[in-house]
Design an enzyme around this catalytic site. Structure first.
Site, short mmCIF file in Angstrom:
data_model
loop_
_atom_site.label_atom_id
_atom_site.label_comp_id
_atom_site.label_asym_id
_atom_site.label_seq_id
_atom_site.Cartn_x
_atom_site.Cartn_y
_atom_site.Cartn_z
N ASP A 180 13.01 43.56 -9.51
CA ASP A 180 12.15 43.45 -10.68
C ASP A 180 12.85 42.51 -11.68
OD1 ASP A 180 10.10 43.66 -12.47
OD2 ASP A 180 10.04 45.84 -12.52
C1 BGC Z 1 7.60 44.51 -14.41
C2 BGC Z 1 6.95 44.28 -13.05
C3 BGC Z 1 6.36 42.90 -13.00
C4 BGC Z 1 7.42 41.88 -13.32
C5 BGC Z 1 6.94 40.45 -13.24
C6 BGC Z 1 8.51 43.38 -14.80
O1 BGC Z 1 8.94 43.49 -16.12
O2 BGC Z 1 8.31 45.71 -14.36
O3 BGC Z 1 5.98 45.26 -12.81
O4 BGC Z 1 5.80 42.68 -11.74
O5 BGC Z 1 7.89 42.11 -14.63
O6 BGC Z 1 6.08 40.13 -14.26
#
Ligand code: BGC
Length: 735
Positions: free
Chosen positions: A280
């Site tokens: 993530d």
């Molecule tokens: C979130 C994810 C997301 C990623 C990309 C993160 O902060 O937890 O769910 O897919 O950002 O945008």
């Protein structure tokens, strides 16, 4: 600058080589760069010339590394993605195309209700359809991979991200996870250009963050993890989901992104997942703050060893993997393996043949936000709303005077979090939608009453005047979209005080009040349910949400949503969920005189509105349920049937739910577990027999040895309209 078609032919020459040969031509630096993913600000888009412009210095990496990176985060728009891909290919020695990844969570431009709302539809076909449409719009706009579905099991409505999940039930979340994956990916990604690859997230158990505070610690037994939290990720993978995203939280003391037990052993070895595992956002570097890595180098080492292929938004890999390989602290085979997975997905998506894939500015104009897609969004929004209370107010009459009051009366904020590609300007607002329903003798007076969290004296005065002149008051209240979603945890989950104050002021007029709620989580409805006559939970219903709500308010559609997450009586009960265990003590009602029972002294144990609950304008009657046999064997299933009759005056849809309780397990078993459900539409006066088949495999669970099997012995089945159903149908499993 060469044209896309010339680029495509240059690339197709690569297609004749095997990916292994391609890997063999890559330098170590080029390989490591494939593992880096940066967001849009690093690339100049359609306006510019597609070049890399972003703040490389802040990441301590060179332009060359970014030029060789394997994927981009959050880019969409056919012209822009084509441009960036084209320039990337011109500058990339081996002509390896970029993967464009983005969060297309509940729609692209046509925004569907938030996933928690979609869950409440219990409609797997429409859920799948929403993903088909999201994929089609995203794909024509140049997106290849969506970071969805999010299938984290959720029990704590303080956590803002509950709106991204379909709720508290592992079986239902699994079914929705599968439906979304089918919708996004279809069955032939290489040839079906209207689909995108899916990435299930957040692995694992992100939904169990302590105290509902985002990014917080998760700690639970492995048995609990396997029984409740893991099934939906597994189901998405069984459906062929191409990618997995790590979660921010710890799992058994180790942050998921550096957790070899979770990723290497469980995900890769035990489950056999061989697709791309992406961290993530920033989660590799966060291993330092968590306290399992002293510096970026150690963070890179732990993440690659745990099996993380792509590092999102930080540069621990880009800066340190090369040195770690040189020092023999990381086996280059791990890097090759990660690169191969990335190349394989590129090949699977057909990018070596056509790096622009479905991106097409002309077709984009036709497809994106087209009428058919908007109609589908409206249909799903209608099915997602849950009627929580209705004392003779709804449906509204089309004549007379209606006062529509509240911050959501004329708001475009109906899309909810994770709708960055949608546009609030496109939203059909509730006031406009309601006006379109009225006949000439009717009047709709609209007043804000307050903003989301503040009010002026003039707003109060205007609202009271509107209400005084009206026959019925519709209050459009809720949380604005920044009050849930990522980093949107709240400790107090009541409506903002000013909105409660608005209810109190209007209640004094003694007129019928129907509240429509727009929000991203189950709320504590004190100050609402006890003061108004009707409550329609609309969640964030998406682009066509205003129309859908108006359909329901006026009875052009009949509410059919059922909660997939409990509404707590108060925040003090949290976590409160239907599939909980019993205690050894009786479950009490609040009574200070009765000691030593499992109760609160001040509030009931039960949630305000339980899992599975929701009202309708129809009246559904369940006859006494029948069970075909009170003995089930390993190869002989049993049938459970109930007669359902619509005793109301309008056609309606009921969700008939089948639950089971295992009376005596090797470990304690939930008081109820959802096993199956059917959605049944009945005309007024119509009846039908609803039959379920229940077999031994549905009675299996994780034992203390972490093995998954059933126990012979006593069970109880229940069939009914929600998880409070209590008519018992006992049976035995013999082996
Ligand atoms: C979130 C994810 C997301 C990623 C990309 C993160 O902060 O937890 O769910 O897919 O950002 O945008």
């Amino acid at each position: 600058m060469s044209k896309p078609s010339e680029q495509a032919s240059r690339i197709s020459s690569i297609n004749n080589q095997t990916l292994t040969e391609l890997l063999g031509q890559m330098t170590l630096d080029e390989k490591i760069a494939q593992l880096l993913q940066l967001a849009v600000p690093f690339y100049e888009g359609a306006e510019g010339d597609g070049l890399i412009t972003g703040p490389m210095e802040s990441l301590g990496i060179s332009e060359e590394t970014v030029r060789n990176s394997g994927s981009v985060l959050g880019m969409a728009g056919a012209a822009e993605t084509i441009n960036v891909q084209r320039v990337h290919l011109q500058n990339n020695r081996l002509g390896i195309p970029l993967l464009m990844m983005a969060d297309i969570v509940h729609g692209f431009k046509t925004i569907f209700p938030v996933p928690l709302a979609i869950g409440c539809s219990w409609d797997l076909e429409l859920a799948e359809q929403s993903a088909v449409i999201a994929a089609k719009e995203a794909s024509v706009s140049g997106v290849h991979v969506t970071y969805a579905p999010m299938v984290d099991l959720v029990r704590d409505p303080r956590w803002g991200r509950v709106m991204e999940s379909t709720g508290e039930d592992p079986y239902l979340n699994s079914e929705f996870g599968r439906a979304f994956v089918r919708g996004f990916q279809g069955t032939d990604l290489a040839n079906d250009m209207d689909r995108v690859a899916a990435c299930v997230k957040h692995f694992a158990a992100y939904g169990a963050a302590e105290g509902g505070r985002d990014y917080n610690t998760v700690d639970m037994s492995e048995r609990q993890l396997r029984e409740f939290y893991l099934p939906a990720y597994k189901a998405a993978l069984d459906e062929g989901c191409e990618m997995v995203m790590t979660s921010f939280n710890t799992v058994d003391g180790i942050p998921a992104t550096g957790n070899s037990n979770l990723m290497r052993k469980l995900l890769r070895e035990e489950w056999g997942f061989d697709g791309i595992l992406i961290s993530d956002w920033g989660a590799v570097k966060e291993l330092i703050a968590h306290g399992i890595a002293a510096d970026e180098s150690e963070a890179a080492q732990k993440a690659i060893q745990a099996g993380v292929d792509i590092e999102m938004m930080t540069s621990c890999y880009a800066k340190h993997l090369s040195e770690l390989v040189e020092n023999k602290e990381v086996d280059v085979a791990l890097i090759d393996e990660a690169v191969m997975r990335i190349l394989t997905l590129k090949q699977k998506l057909g990018l070596f043949d056509n790096p622009y894939r479905a991106a097409d500015p002309e077709r984009e104009k036709e497809i994106v936000f087209c009428d058919a897609h908007r109609e589908a969004a409206r249909e799903l929004a209608v099915k997602s709303c849950v009627l929580l209370k209705n004392e003779d107010v709804l449906p509204l009459k089309r004549n007379g005077k209606i006062a529509l009051i509240g911050p959501f009366a004329q708001s475009g904020d109906l899309l909810g979090p994770w709708s960055w590609t949608g546009s609030k300007e496109d939203v059909v607002q509730l006031a406009d939608a309601m006006k379109s329903k009225l006949n000439s003798s009717a009047e709709l007076v609209v007043a804000a009453g307050c903003d989301f969290e503040t009010a002026t004296e003039a707003q109060w005065v205007e609202a009271l005047a509107a209400a005084e002149a009206a026959d019925v008051i519709v209050l459009a209240l809720g949380e604005h979209s920044d009050m849930s979603g990522e980093a949107g945890s709240r400790a107090n989950i009541q409506l903002p005080e000013v909105q409660l104050e608005l209810i109190r002021k209007l209640e004094e007029l003694g007129k019928p009040i129907a509240v429509v709620l727009f929000n991203g989580r189950p709320l504590d409805l004190h100050g609402v349910y006890d003061k108004v006559d009707a409550i329609l939970e609309a969640w964030f219903p998406g682009s066509e949400g205003g129309l859908a709500v108006a359909d329901l308010l006026f009875g052009d559609a009949n509410p059919s949503g059922r909660l997939t997450m409990s509404f707590p009586f108060s925040v003090g009960q949290i976590p409160v969920y239907y599939n909980a265990f019993n205690t050894g003590r009786p479950q009490g009602a609040p009574d200070a005189q009765v000691k030593y029972v499992s109760q609160y002294l001040d509030i009931p144990n039960e949630p305000l509105y339980p899992f599975g609950y929701g009202l309708s304008y129809s009246l559904f009657d369940y006859s006494e349920a029948q069970i075909s046999s009170d003995i089930m064997t390993a190869d002989q299933s049993i049938k459970i049937a109930v007669k359902l009759t619509n005793k109301g005056e309008v056609a309606g849809e009921e969700t008939v739910q089948l639950y089971v309780r295992d009376i005596s397990g090797e470990v304690v078993r939930p008081l109820k577990e959802l096993k199956d459900f059917r959605k049944i539409t009945l005309q007024p006066g119509e009846s039908c027999e609803v039959e379920f088949e229940l077999s031994e495999s549905q009675l299996r669970y994780y034992h203390s040895d972490l093995k998954h099997y059933s126990d012979a012995g006593a069970f109880v089945a229940y069939v009914g309209p929600n998880s409070k159903v209590n008519t018992e149908l006992p049976f035995k499993l013999t082996k």
